[in-house]
Design a protein around this motif. Structure first.
Motif, mmCIF file in Angstrom:
data_model
loop_
_atom_site.group_PDB
_atom_site.id
_atom_site.type_symbol
_atom_site.label_atom_id
_atom_site.label_comp_id
_atom_site.label_asym_id
_atom_site.label_seq_id
_atom_site.Cartn_x
_atom_site.Cartn_y
_atom_site.Cartn_z
ATOM 1 N N ARG A 42 0.844 -1.203 0.000
ATOM 2 C CA ARG A 42 0.000 0.000 0.000
ATOM 3 C C ARG A 42 0.877 1.250 0.000
ATOM 4 N NH1 ARG A 42 -3.475 -1.406 5.133
ATOM 5 N NH2 ARG A 42 -1.391 -2.063 5.659
ATOM 6 N N SER A 43 0.444 2.216 -0.771
ATOM 7 C CA SER A 43 1.157 3.492 -0.852
ATOM 8 C C SER A 43 0.353 4.556 -0.109
ATOM 9 C CB SER A 43 1.323 3.898 -2.320
ATOM 10 O OG SER A 43 1.909 5.164 -2.422
ATOM 11 N N ASP A 44 1.031 5.548 0.420
ATOM 12 C CA ASP A 44 0.350 6.612 1.164
ATOM 13 C C ASP A 44 -0.121 7.751 0.264
ATOM 14 O OD1 ASP A 44 2.657 7.983 0.499
ATOM 15 O OD2 ASP A 44 3.252 8.408 2.576
ATOM 16 N N ASN A 97 6.659 -2.875 6.463
ATOM 17 C CA ASN A 97 5.987 -4.116 6.858
ATOM 18 C C ASN A 97 5.082 -4.649 5.760
ATOM 19 O OD1 ASN A 97 7.258 -4.301 9.345
ATOM 20 N ND2 ASN A 97 5.703 -3.065 10.366
ATOM 21 N N ASP A 98 4.393 -3.759 5.007
ATOM 22 C CA ASP A 98 3.566 -4.201 3.888
ATOM 23 C C ASP A 98 4.418 -4.842 2.793
ATOM 24 O OD1 ASP A 98 1.230 -3.385 5.053
ATOM 25 O OD2 ASP A 98 0.898 -1.657 3.727
ATOM 26 N N VAL A 99 5.541 -4.210 2.515
ATOM 27 C CA VAL A 99 6.437 -4.778 1.499
ATOM 28 C C VAL A 99 6.903 -6.162 1.948
ATOM 29 C CG1 VAL A 99 8.638 -4.535 0.274
ATOM 30 C CG2 VAL A 99 7.199 -2.516 0.670
ATOM 31 N N ALA A 100 7.309 -6.277 3.205
ATOM 32 C CA ALA A 100 7.818 -7.544 3.731
ATOM 33 C C ALA A 100 6.739 -8.614 3.774
ATOM 34 C CB ALA A 100 8.399 -7.332 5.134
ATOM 35 N N ALA A 101 5.489 -8.205 4.045
ATOM 36 C CA ALA A 101 4.408 -9.170 4.208
ATOM 37 C C ALA A 101 4.152 -9.984 2.935
ATOM 38 C CB ALA A 101 3.130 -8.462 4.641
ATOM 39 N N GLY A 102 4.281 -9.373 1.774
ATOM 40 C CA GLY A 102 3.968 -10.108 0.545
ATOM 41 C C GLY A 102 5.155 -10.512 -0.291
#
Length: 163
Positions: free
Chosen positions: A142-144, A152-157
């Motif tokens: 997700r981008s802001d 954490n979003d990058v790492a999650a997927g």
């Protein structure tokens, strides 16, 4: 067989046959050699005729070797599948930690967010991902709205995307 058949009779005693199988270095265990010998038809003196024994023994030895080859292949498949649970030679946990560490060095504000272009550059330089791989991983986070993505979003997927 013929080297052990010094008399040239075409016969060997069961014990000589056992010694011959052991010395042949076919990679057979004692149990496997015993199984082969159990097929030998001995006369009343314990002698086995080569012609009778050879065909049966060859069939059994071929079956044992085929079994061993199939077991080795099965083990190789298991090992390959286990290797499929890695990315860049790292488990999911190791990869996630390396990715978070890499992106964390780009987080100059300490917010847990990095610009997507910085994230891509970090993944390329630190983890040796290709530009395309790194961009694909970052794109799924997700981008802001300003081009920043959550570490954490990058790492999650990332692991699932690259696997």
């Amino acid at each position: 067989f013929s080297s052990a058949d010094v008399s040239g009779s075409g016969m060997l005693h069961v014990s000589e046959l056992a010694d011959l199988l052991e010395s042949a270095d076919l990679g057979l265990s004692a149990i496997q050699r015993s199984a082969i010998l159990s097929e030998a038809v001995a006369d009343e003196d314990g002698n086995v005729q080569y012609e009778r024994f050879a065909a049966d023994a060859a069939t059994i030895i071929a079956a044992i070797i085929d079994l061993q080859i199939n077991q080795q292949r099965a083990q190789a498949v298991v090992e390959a599948r286990q290797g499929a649970d890695t990315v860049l030679g790292m488990t999911e946990q190791e990869f996630s930690e390396a990715l978070i560490d890499s992106l964390g060095r780009s987080d100059t504000t300490g917010t847990g967010m990095v610009h997507s272009s910085d994230a891509v550059a970090s993944l390329v330089s630190d983890l040796n991902l290709t530009q395309k791989q790194a961009a694909g991983v970052v794109r799924h986070a997700r981008s802001d709205g300003e081009g920043n993505v959550s570490i954490n979003d990058v790492a999650a997927g990332a692991f699932a995307i690259l696997k």
